[in-house]
Design a protein around this motif. Structure first.
Motif, mmCIF file in Angstrom:
data_model
loop_
_atom_site.group_PDB
_atom_site.id
_atom_site.type_symbol
_atom_site.label_atom_id
_atom_site.label_comp_id
_atom_site.label_asym_id
_atom_site.label_seq_id
_atom_site.Cartn_x
_atom_site.Cartn_y
_atom_site.Cartn_z
ATOM 1 N N ARG A 1 21.013 78.620 2.933
ATOM 2 C CA ARG A 1 20.247 77.836 3.908
ATOM 3 C C ARG A 1 18.866 78.444 4.098
ATOM 4 O O ARG A 1 18.674 79.645 3.947
ATOM 5 N N LEU A 2 17.929 77.604 4.472
ATOM 6 C CA LEU A 2 16.548 78.045 4.657
ATOM 7 C C LEU A 2 16.205 78.144 6.140
ATOM 8 O O LEU A 2 16.597 77.266 6.923
ATOM 9 N N PRO A 3 15.481 79.213 6.544
ATOM 10 C CA PRO A 3 15.074 79.321 7.957
ATOM 11 C C PRO A 3 14.190 78.152 8.360
ATOM 12 O O PRO A 3 13.437 77.626 7.551
ATOM 13 N N TYR A 4 14.301 77.754 9.619
ATOM 14 C CA TYR A 4 13.546 76.653 10.219
ATOM 15 C C TYR A 4 14.057 75.296 9.713
ATOM 16 O O TYR A 4 14.388 74.425 10.514
ATOM 17 N N LYS A 5 14.156 75.134 8.424
ATOM 18 C CA LYS A 5 14.576 73.851 7.867
ATOM 19 C C LYS A 5 16.074 73.592 8.081
ATOM 20 O O LYS A 5 16.487 72.508 8.470
#
Length: 507
Positions: A54-58
């Motif tokens: 998973r990507l931070p913020y997104k």
């Protein structure tokens, strides 16, 4: 000469033994903590999310910069996807904070035994708060910067490649926590203006500043490339910039005066007064062209930047992290003052012998306390291995985790926990529900609570779990969401400490 070498070697051995005991003590404190620290779980969950792609913020809501979660991910890759791996990181960061505090006091020529006693006092102050946290990592980098500045203070009025090294560390601070990092970088560049006396010294200041800015830009450039490659800019701006306006959480500094911890209460009064006196002293010397102690100036300047951590949440942990450099400066000034007052040789010898005895006694106590802690840890940590990702974490109430998670697994619909402690349940399930799993004011993006309420309004086939009325809500809970759920959804039962609400109107 031979005798001096033997004495030096003996002193070094004693110091190594002392810090081995300190490392053992910190390890025993952190490992023996029950699973009650939400900050610890949130930070672990950030790293876990990255590890799982998973990507931070997104993909998950986070408002600080992602450097520490990525460092945590490395530890999860090495030691396994367990909360315990983050505790290993916490031990390393916490120990290094203590060790660099010792090195800074040593640079000020604080007597070795006074230094070691001070370190024990700092460990005592932080005992209940050691954890993996971006503020702790930021404090560590700040102490490293201070130490480098002190070791190379002769270069303050000259141009040196070390300014680029310091700049890189300042950039790492910004990539850890943007607000405090920018303050530290600003102070690091501009406090040297005090040495500007003529055109030539101003040119040196400009060149040194440029070197530091170049260093700062290197980590930031890596971050910019990362954000661009993974298209994170819009989400980053939403959560970390625009979303800050919804951050209404605040704990007044005056709450520290009501603390049950007498030392915290005393420091909360002393520190602002001490910093004001130091500022006036430096400004007076500058106006009168009196030589300023460069070491004192370095530590004072960075102490001013560090204090930013205390705002807007002035609780005990933020206070300690934000004021540790100030505490070190107080220790130094107190030691220097006592050195001037105590001139009698017999008294000096007595105090030296007395502190040596105290250090030995404290060392024995540390060893005993650590052994008890480690015994309790190994005696309890294997009881709950059936809870995924929480292996070897002692003394936690896992029965309610099991009941709630069995209920969530039994449903053929989305089940979201509207509470700060949601991660306590979703981590073992290997689920992540973005905003719902860190439902805190200021962590939900620009539209904040309104966005979540609209999602609930339009969602079909979901259930929401809310703490029942006998439980106390976390102080950062977005209560508008809780109130909307209670007023507009149907209560269909309960599980564990939660009431179950269902959006039946959208079926």
């Amino acid at each position: 000469m031979k005798e001096n070498n033997k004495k030096k070697l003996r002193n070094n051995v004693y110091t190594i033994i002392f810090f081995v005991l300190i490392f053992f003590l910190i390890s025993s404190i952190i490992l023996n903590k029950p699973l009650t620290d939400l900050d610890e779980m949130w930070n672990y969950n950030f790293s876990k999310n990255i590890l799982e792609g998973r990507l931070p913020y997104k993909d998950f809501n986070i408002i600080q910069m992602p450097l520490v979660p990525y460092i945590g991910t490395i530890f999860l890759m090495i030691f396994g996807n367990q909360l315990l791996s983050m505790r290993i990181l916490a031990i390393i960061i916490s120990f290094l904070i203590i060790y660099f505090s010792y090195l800074i006091l040593k640079e000020f020529k604080v007597n070795k035994y006074v230094n070691l006693l001070s370190i024990v006092g700092i460990v005592y102050l932080f005992e209940q708060h050691f954890r993996v946290d971006y503020n702790f990592f930021l404090l560590l980098i700040l102490l490293v910067i201070i130490y480098i500045e002190l070791k190379n203070k002769e270069y303050l009025g000259k141009i040196s490649y070390k300014d680029i090294v310091i700049g890189i560390l300042l950039g790492i601070c910004i990539c850890t926590k943007q607000t405090t990092g920018i303050c530290i970088a600003f102070v690091s560049i501009f406090y040297q203006l005090i040495f500007v006396k003529d055109k030539e010294s101003f040119k040196i200041f400009i060149k040194k500043s440029m070197y530091r800015i170049i260093g700062i830009m290197l980590p930031i450039l890596v971050l910019v490339i990362y954000f661009t490659l993974f298209d994170l800019w819009i989400d980053f701006i939403d959560y970390s910039i625009l979303g800050i306006k919804t951050f209404s959480n605040k704990i007044s500094y005056f709450n520290l005066l009501k603390s049950d911890n007498l030392i915290i209460k005393i420091f909360s009064i002393i520190i602002p007064l001490f910093m004001l006196i130091q500022l006036l002293s430096i400004l007076t010397k500058r106006v009168k062209s009196i030589n300023i102690n460069i070491s004192n100036l370095i530590l004072f300047a960075y102490s001013c930047a560090s204090i930013v951590v205390v705002y807007p949440i002035s609780d005990e942990i933020h206070f300690l992290v934000g004021t540790l450099p100030v505490i070190l400066l107080i220790i130094i000034k107190t030691y220097q003052l006592l050195n001037k007052i105590i001139t009698n040789k017999a008294v000096t010898i007595f105090l030296k012998s007395f502190t040596q005895i105290i250090i030995v006694w404290i060392g024995i106590c540390i060893l005993y306390y650590s052994l008890i802690n480690m015994y309790n840890y190994f005696n309890n940590c294997n009881k709950y291995e059936q809870i995924n990702h929480f292996y070897y974490i002692p003394d936690s109430d896992y029965s309610r985790v099991k009941d709630v998670n069995e209920y969530i697994n039994s449903q053929n619909k989305g089940v979201y926990i509207l509470d700060a402690q949601a991660v306590f349940y979703t981590i073992p399930l290997d689920q992540y529900n973005k905003n719902y799993d860190m439902l805190l004011k200021g962590n939900l993006g620009a539209k904040g609570e309104e966005k979540i309420i609209n999602e609930i309004k339009t969602s079909d086939n979901i259930q929401l779990l809310l703490l029942n009325d006998r439980q106390k809500l976390n102080w950062q809970t977005p209560t508008n969401i809780i109130n909307y759920t209670k007023e507009n959804l149907t209560n269909i039962g309960s599980v564990g400490i939660f009431d179950i609400y269902e959006n039946r109107g959208n079926k």
